[in-house]
Design a protein around this motif. Structure first.
Motif, short mmCIF file in Angstrom:
data_model
loop_
_atom_site.label_atom_id
_atom_site.label_comp_id
_atom_site.label_asym_id
_atom_site.label_seq_id
_atom_site.Cartn_x
_atom_site.Cartn_y
_atom_site.Cartn_z
N GLN A 69 -9.78 67.10 9.66
CA GLN A 69 -8.70 66.22 9.23
C GLN A 69 -9.19 65.43 8.01
O GLN A 69 -10.11 64.62 8.13
CB GLN A 69 -8.31 65.26 10.34
CG GLN A 69 -7.29 64.21 9.95
CD GLN A 69 -5.91 64.81 9.75
OE1 GLN A 69 -5.49 65.67 10.50
NE2 GLN A 69 -5.21 64.34 8.73
N PRO A 70 -8.62 65.67 6.83
CA PRO A 70 -9.05 64.88 5.66
C PRO A 70 -8.81 63.40 5.88
O PRO A 70 -7.78 63.00 6.43
CB PRO A 70 -8.17 65.43 4.53
CG PRO A 70 -7.71 66.78 5.00
CD PRO A 70 -7.59 66.65 6.48
N LEU A 71 -9.76 62.59 5.48
CA LEU A 71 -9.59 61.14 5.55
C LEU A 71 -8.55 60.71 4.54
O LEU A 71 -8.53 61.21 3.41
CB LEU A 71 -10.91 60.42 5.28
CG LEU A 71 -11.84 60.16 6.47
CD1 LEU A 71 -12.31 61.46 7.09
CD2 LEU A 71 -13.02 59.30 6.05
N LEU A 72 -7.68 59.81 4.95
CA LEU A 72 -6.65 59.33 4.05
C LEU A 72 -7.29 58.73 2.80
O LEU A 72 -6.84 58.95 1.68
CB LEU A 72 -5.80 58.26 4.75
CG LEU A 72 -4.55 57.79 4.01
CD1 LEU A 72 -3.61 58.97 3.77
CD2 LEU A 72 -3.86 56.68 4.78
N VAL A 73 -8.38 57.97 3.01
CA VAL A 73 -9.17 57.44 1.90
C VAL A 73 -10.62 57.86 2.13
O VAL A 73 -11.25 57.37 3.08
CB VAL A 73 -9.08 55.90 1.81
CG1 VAL A 73 -9.94 55.39 0.67
CG2 VAL A 73 -7.63 55.46 1.65
N PRO A 74 -11.17 58.77 1.34
CA PRO A 74 -12.58 59.17 1.52
C PRO A 74 -13.48 57.95 1.54
O PRO A 74 -13.28 56.99 0.79
CB PRO A 74 -12.85 60.06 0.32
CG PRO A 74 -11.51 60.60 -0.06
CD PRO A 74 -10.54 59.49 0.22
N GLU A 75 -14.48 57.97 2.44
CA GLU A 75 -15.35 56.81 2.62
C GLU A 75 -16.73 57.08 2.03
O GLU A 75 -17.36 58.09 2.34
CB GLU A 75 -15.48 56.46 4.09
CG GLU A 75 -16.28 55.20 4.36
CD GLU A 75 -16.12 54.69 5.78
OE1 GLU A 75 -15.28 55.24 6.51
OE2 GLU A 75 -16.85 53.76 6.15
N VAL A 76 -17.18 56.18 1.17
CA VAL A 76 -18.52 56.28 0.58
C VAL A 76 -19.50 55.53 1.47
O VAL A 76 -19.28 54.37 1.81
CB VAL A 76 -18.54 55.70 -0.85
CG1 VAL A 76 -19.95 55.77 -1.43
CG2 VAL A 76 -17.56 56.45 -1.74
N VAL A 77 -20.58 56.22 1.88
CA VAL A 77 -21.54 55.66 2.82
C VAL A 77 -22.92 55.65 2.18
O VAL A 77 -23.40 56.67 1.69
CB VAL A 77 -21.59 56.47 4.13
CG1 VAL A 77 -22.53 55.81 5.14
CG2 VAL A 77 -20.20 56.63 4.73
N ASP A 78 -23.58 54.50 2.19
CA ASP A 78 -24.94 54.37 1.70
C ASP A 78 -25.89 54.78 2.83
O ASP A 78 -25.98 54.11 3.85
CB ASP A 78 -25.22 52.92 1.29
CG ASP A 78 -26.54 52.78 0.56
OD1 ASP A 78 -26.56 52.17 -0.51
OD2 ASP A 78 -27.56 53.28 1.08
N VAL A 79 -26.57 55.91 2.65
CA VAL A 79 -27.44 56.44 3.70
C VAL A 79 -28.90 56.46 3.30
O VAL A 79 -29.77 56.80 4.10
CB VAL A 79 -27.00 57.87 4.11
CG1 VAL A 79 -25.62 57.84 4.71
CG2 VAL A 79 -27.05 58.82 2.92
N GLY A 80 -29.22 56.12 2.05
CA GLY A 80 -30.60 56.22 1.57
C GLY A 80 -30.85 57.60 0.98
O GLY A 80 -30.16 58.58 1.28
N GLU A 81 -31.86 57.68 0.15
CA GLU A 81 -32.09 58.92 -0.61
C GLU A 81 -32.49 60.09 0.27
O GLU A 81 -32.02 61.22 0.08
CB GLU A 81 -33.16 58.67 -1.67
CG GLU A 81 -33.27 59.81 -2.67
CD GLU A 81 -34.01 59.40 -3.92
OE1 GLU A 81 -34.37 58.22 -4.03
OE2 GLU A 81 -34.22 60.27 -4.78
N ALA A 82 -33.35 59.85 1.27
CA ALA A 82 -33.82 60.95 2.12
C ALA A 82 -32.65 61.57 2.89
O ALA A 82 -32.51 62.79 2.96
CB ALA A 82 -34.90 60.45 3.08
N ALA A 83 -31.80 60.73 3.47
CA ALA A 83 -30.66 61.24 4.22
C ALA A 83 -29.65 61.91 3.31
O ALA A 83 -29.01 62.90 3.68
CB ALA A 83 -29.99 60.11 5.01
N ALA A 84 -29.49 61.39 2.09
CA ALA A 84 -28.58 62.02 1.13
C ALA A 84 -29.08 63.41 0.75
O ALA A 84 -28.28 64.34 0.54
CB ALA A 84 -28.43 61.15 -0.12
#
Length: 596
Positions: free
Chosen positions: A455-470
């Motif tokens: 299900q596409p998010l109505l508004v895509p959410e930007v999440v700060d996860v840190g460089e390693a997780a990214a």
């Protein structure tokens, strides 16, 4: 075979097993040497995850010509000279094993120049007890250690290494951990010619917080509580995350004693105990803590690889850490506010016509169909209009069908448990645990049948996860999309969540994604998504399940009971905890001494 003295080269290679496990362990030893030398800036260059090249350059004190051969000799060090100094050691390294052990399994070149010298010298490690040749070199004040072709002299060891990406991730993690221990030092990390991490010295409070955010993610800092406590000659500083930022793994737990990263069960227990009343026992707190104390009070020589320490006044340290964290959490209210997440559509009751009371003198009542199928829909809940929904008793009419295994809901207790009545007596249901199992099994079934819909998010959410997780998110984007989780990398530290499985309903996308990436980062090698598929689906189910404190209508409670009855292994949640218990009427009669 008769007893014989081993040749020096073989002795060195055996000893290297304690120090050199993979490129990351070489990076750790060399970084510690640079810090012990008083470096203010350290540059790390890696190629092929460190398998082809590890080069570490610092601007520390440097070494003169006569010291280079000693630096490559076993058990030669400038850091301690007596047992008394060993018992109070404040340096990170002290055994004099690192350089000769690394030289025994690779091609090592050591180049250095003291700040008060006009010229530099270079020595080539040969991995045995023979003095290495020393020759003039061009080099600024400080030291460079260059390690090429790790395990070239022990080819069998290479079979135990992982992919280039995995080995680099481990080395990157080492740099991050050490950079978190020394805010006064600048660090640069390059991989295959590309700058991956560049940190300036951080002396002001705002600069230190910025470094923490860069190393461990802005979200950690946003949910972190700063603390600074002093007692009995000890000081504890750092950041602890509020319970709402808890993790599915203990992957964001960093504790340092006198700037040394430690693993200590007593320290970890003190932290865990501080969260005891505010954190579920299946979750892990996130923290970055620094303990400063007299070096004589901690034994850093307790483990061959310096991975563990031992406190001489262990109870005092435990109590100090425990009370400091408990007080900091109490000052923040002790816990985060509960998240009220709307339930999936299957829990919405279907409206039904109103009916009048069937007995004279009773209050007006309302009767609703529950949308749970023909059998369940014939059961009517009778509720006086003035009675709260959480305190309603069920009185089935004579024509009601056979009672289901989990019965019919009577009420909800503390926003956590459902109280229901079945043929045997009373049923107590942990609503979160039960819903968690239902969602998990539905996700598994949908995936297995090829109908796991995003299900596409109505508004895509930007999440700060840190460089390693990214990095993990970028590498596993295709496989995660197959599980219904669509991510793309926004920048070095952030990912954008674009879609989630429809079955999850409304869920905290940021928390879910952090957990998934945390689990993936802990697993090495190709095919990790396939190996961890069930674990990742379980994480999704846990995050999307009804939360404690959510008030349900009787219709919603009964919908959950029916769903649990139709779900495999519904007696336990994804973590192995029971989801419901039966209390027979005979047991209740005995408790209240009825018939005695």
């Amino acid at each position: 075979m008769s007893i014989r003295v081993l040749p020096p080269q073989l002795i060195s290679q055996i000893a290297a097993g304690e120090v050199v496990e993979r490129p990351a362990s070489v990076v750790k030893e060399l970084l510690e040497n640079s810090l012990d030398a008083g470096a203010g800036h350290i540059r790390v260059d890696l190629e092929c995850g460190g398998l082809r090249l590890i080069r570490i350059r610092d601007d520390g004190r440097g070494m003169g010509r006569e010291e280079l051969p000693l630096a490559l000799a076993r058990h030669a060090t400038s850091k301690i000279a007596s047992l008394d100094e060993l018992e109070r050691v404040a340096s990170l390294g002290f055994r004099g094993e690192a350089l000769p052990s690394i030289a025994s399994v690779s091609d090592l070149i050591l180049t250095s120049r003291p700040h008060d010298a006009d010229e530099a010298f270079s020595a080539v490690g040969v991995g045995d007890d023979d003095p290495p040749p020393v020759r003039p070199a061009s080099h600024p004040p400080g030291t460079t250690v260059e390690v090429r072709d790790l395990f070239a002299r022990v080819p069998a060891r290479r079979k135990f290494l992982r992919t280039e990406a995995t080995e680099f991730r481990h080395a990157h993690q080492v740099v991050r951990r050490i950079a978190a221990s020394r805010f006064d030092v600048a660090f640069t990390l390059r991989h295959n010619g590309k700058t991956v991490l560049e940190l300036a010295p951080a002396t002001a409070a705002a600069e230190r917080e910025d470094r923490v955010a860069r190393l461990f993610g802005q979200d950690f800092l946003a949910h972190a509580v700063a603390l600074s406590e002093t007692a009995a000659g000890m000081q504890l500083t750092g950041w602890i995350a509020t319970p709402g930022f808890s993790r599915s793994r203990a992957d964001l737990q960093y504790s340092y004693v006198n700037q040394r990263l430690i693993q200590d069960r007593l320290f970890n227990h003190a932290v865990r105990a501080s969260y005891q009343d505010v954190l579920h026992n299946q979750r892990f707190p996130a923290y970055l803590l620094y303990l400063s104390m007299d070096p004589a009070g901690v034994d850093v020589n307790a483990h061959p690889a310096k991975a563990e320490v031992r406190f001489r006044a262990s109870r005092q340290v435990h109590d100090f850490v425990h009370q400091s964290l408990k007080q900091a959490l109490r000052a923040q209210g002790g816990h985060d506010q509960a998240h009220h997440v709307p339930l999936p559509t299957s829990f919405d009751p279907a409206p039904a016509p109103r009916h009048e009371a069937g007995t004279a003198g009773s209050s007006p009542i309302r009767q609703r169909g529950l949308g749970l199928g023909e059998a369940a829909a014939t059961y009517a809940f009778q509720q006086p209009a003035s009675t709260p929904a959480t305190a309603v008793a069920a009185a089935p009419p004579d024509e009601a069908p056979a009672t289901p295994r989990l019965g019919y809901a009577l009420a909800q207790l503390r926003g956590i448990y459902i109280l229901a009545e079945n043929a045997q007596g009373l049923v107590l249901v942990d609503m979160h645990a039960g819903h968690e199992r239902v969602l998990y099994e539905r996700l598994k079934t949908a995936l297995g049948e090829g109908r796991l819909i995003s299900q596409p998010l109505l508004v895509p959410e930007v999440v700060d996860v840190g460089e390693a997780a990214a990095d993990v998110a970028e590498q596993a984007a295709t496989q995660l999309a197959a599980l219904g989780v669509e991510l793309d990398r926004q920048d070095p530290n952030r990912v954008t969540v674009r879609a989630l499985p429809t079955l999850l309903g409304e869920v905290d996308a940021a928390a879910l994604v952090r957990d998934l990436l945390s689990d993936l980062a802990a697993e090495d090698g190709p095919g990790r998504i396939a190996r961890m598929q069930d674990e990742l689906l379980a994480d999704m189910g846990c995050r999307a399940a009804i939360k404690a404190g959510r008030r349900l209508s009787l219709a919603e409670m009964n919908a959950l009971l029916r769903d649990m009855e139709g779900t495999e292994r519904a007696g336990h949640c994804n973590h192995g905890r029971p989801t419901w218990v039966q209390v027979d009427i005979a047991d209740l009669d005995r408790i209240f001494m009825r018939g005695q």
